[in-house]
Design an enzyme around this catalytic site. Sequence first.
Site, PDB file in Angstrom:
ATOM      1  N   GLU A 124       8.530   4.163  -5.423  1.00 60.74           N
ATOM      2  CA  GLU A 124       9.618   3.337  -5.783  1.00 60.74           C
ATOM      3  C   GLU A 124      10.436   3.776  -6.704  1.00 60.74           C
ATOM      4  OE1 GLU A 124       8.972  -0.740  -6.706  1.00 60.74           O
ATOM      5  OE2 GLU A 124       7.557  -1.081  -4.988  1.00 60.74           O
ATOM      6  N   ASP A 175       5.638  -9.157   2.709  1.00 58.67           N
ATOM      7  CA  ASP A 175       5.066  -7.852   1.846  1.00 58.67           C
ATOM      8  C   ASP A 175       5.204  -8.397   0.393  1.00 58.67           C
ATOM      9  OD1 ASP A 175       4.072  -5.298   1.339  1.00 58.67           O
ATOM     10  OD2 ASP A 175       6.218  -4.789   0.317  1.00 58.67           O
ATOM     11  N   SER A 176       4.609  -7.730  -0.406  1.00 56.59           N
ATOM     12  CA  SER A 176       4.860  -7.958  -1.849  1.00 56.59           C
ATOM     13  C   SER A 176       5.900  -7.635  -2.295  1.00 56.59           C
ATOM     14  CB  SER A 176       3.629  -7.186  -2.404  1.00 56.59           C
ATOM     15  OG  SER A 176       3.784  -6.047  -2.316  1.00 56.59           O
ATOM     16  N   CYS A 209       1.877  -6.049   4.232  1.00 56.65           N
ATOM     17  CA  CYS A 209       1.423  -5.336   3.045  1.00 56.65           C
ATOM     18  C   CYS A 209      -0.207  -5.388   3.291  1.00 56.65           C
ATOM     19  CB  CYS A 209       1.569  -6.458   1.994  1.00 56.65           C
ATOM     20  SG  CYS A 209       0.561  -6.071   0.383  1.00 56.65           S
ATOM     21  N   CYS A 264      -1.289   1.809   2.799  1.00 62.14           N
ATOM     22  CA  CYS A 264      -0.530   1.147   2.072  1.00 62.14           C
ATOM     23  C   CYS A 264       0.993   1.373   2.429  1.00 62.14           C
ATOM     24  CB  CYS A 264      -0.610   1.879   0.567  1.00 62.14           C
ATOM     25  SG  CYS A 264       0.632   1.138  -0.784  1.00 62.14           S
ATOM     26  N   HIS A 316       3.616   1.884   1.211  1.00 68.20           N
ATOM     27  CA  HIS A 316       4.494   2.833   0.178  1.00 68.20           C
ATOM     28  C   HIS A 316       4.224   4.441   0.461  1.00 68.20           C
ATOM     29  CE1 HIS A 316       5.346  -0.675  -2.111  1.00 68.20           C
ATOM     30  NE2 HIS A 316       6.016  -0.249  -2.986  1.00 68.20           N
TER      31      HIS A 316
HETATM   32  N1  DGL Z   1       2.455  -3.381  -0.156  1.00 72.90           N
HETATM   33  C1  DGL Z   1       1.352  -3.173  -0.947  1.00 72.90           C
HETATM   34  C2  DGL Z   1       0.278  -2.647  -0.082  1.00 72.90           C
HETATM   35  O1  DGL Z   1       0.699  -2.257   0.886  1.00 72.90           O
HETATM   36  C3  DGL Z   1       1.612  -2.016  -2.083  1.00 72.90           C
HETATM   37  C4  DGL Z   1       2.624  -2.748  -3.163  1.00 72.90           C
HETATM   38  C5  DGL Z   1       1.825  -3.563  -4.244  1.00 72.90           C
HETATM   39  O2  DGL Z   1       0.600  -3.145  -4.770  1.00 72.90           O
HETATM   40  O3  DGL Z   1       2.074  -4.739  -3.926  1.00 72.90           O
HETATM   41  O4  DGL Z   1      -0.786  -2.434  -0.192  1.00 72.90           O
END
Ligand code: DGL
Length: 281
Positions: A156, A13-14, A76, A190, A192
């Site tokens: 976050e 993931d990012s 992600c 997403c 988050h």
């Molecule tokens: N992990 C990203 C997503 O699910 C969200 C956070 C980011 O923008 O890196 O799209």
Amino acid sequence: MTRSRAGPIGVFDSGVGGLTVLRALRGVIPAENLIYLGDTARLPYGTKSADTVVRYSLQCADALLQRGVRLLVVACNTASASALDPLRRHHPRLPVIGVIEPGAKAAVAASVSQHIAVIGTEGTIGGGAYQTAIHRLNPAAHVTSLACSLFVAMAEEGWTSGPIAESVARRYLEPIFTTADAPDTLVLGCTHFPLLAAAIRAALPPHVAIVDSAATTAAAVLEELGGAAGPHNGTAVDPDAAAISGTVKWLATDGAARFARVGSAFLGETLHAETVEIIDL
Ligand code: DGL
């Protein structure tokens, strides 16, 4: 590179968001060894161009392949939206599972009206990946999409419930859900957004179904591994349902302390900075 059948499952993931997916995964495949990579040095992916997200994703995959993974989970949504096809092309013998297809499948299954709303980052929504995946399953479905970028920072920051979260959720969602032909299903597209589920729920009419791509992806991985999907049909995975005996190796590209602190909320248990290995991609 040869991959042993007993190799671990790689998840990237990012940053910390994919820990919601990892948590769901541990609920359905508790005995598997997992390697999680959070590209914390370069997050967010959601505001970057598709080309950049593809480049970063290929690098994340290479780092995990060097550690012998036998299956790759792109946790992600933004990376799944842009990089799934390039990843599959680069690694034709590696099973690669993203979060978009399972989320789309669960949404089509949950929706009675087939008017489905999808919320995600700018990158996910701008690329239209959920729309394409939903239309592949039902060309007649109507998809309403909206980028909800603020939710990422709020998750976050830990602002996941209470008046601020509820007011931002209403600001984003009310225009979509107060129309005469409003969607009856909302995809949390997403990593988050599951943290804000209560605030999002409060902004929706009660009959609207919420689809969480973490749960649906875990079910898809279980299926890929040959397990029965059982009750994990995309809406009701209980991450704490089974005793966990597999190991998790934690990798990040920057900031072990922040990864552990913020990540603990996403994982639902305490992460320790000293267990996080910092790597260069
Ligand atoms: N992990 C990203 C997503 O699910 C969200 C956070 C980011 O923008 O890196 O799209």
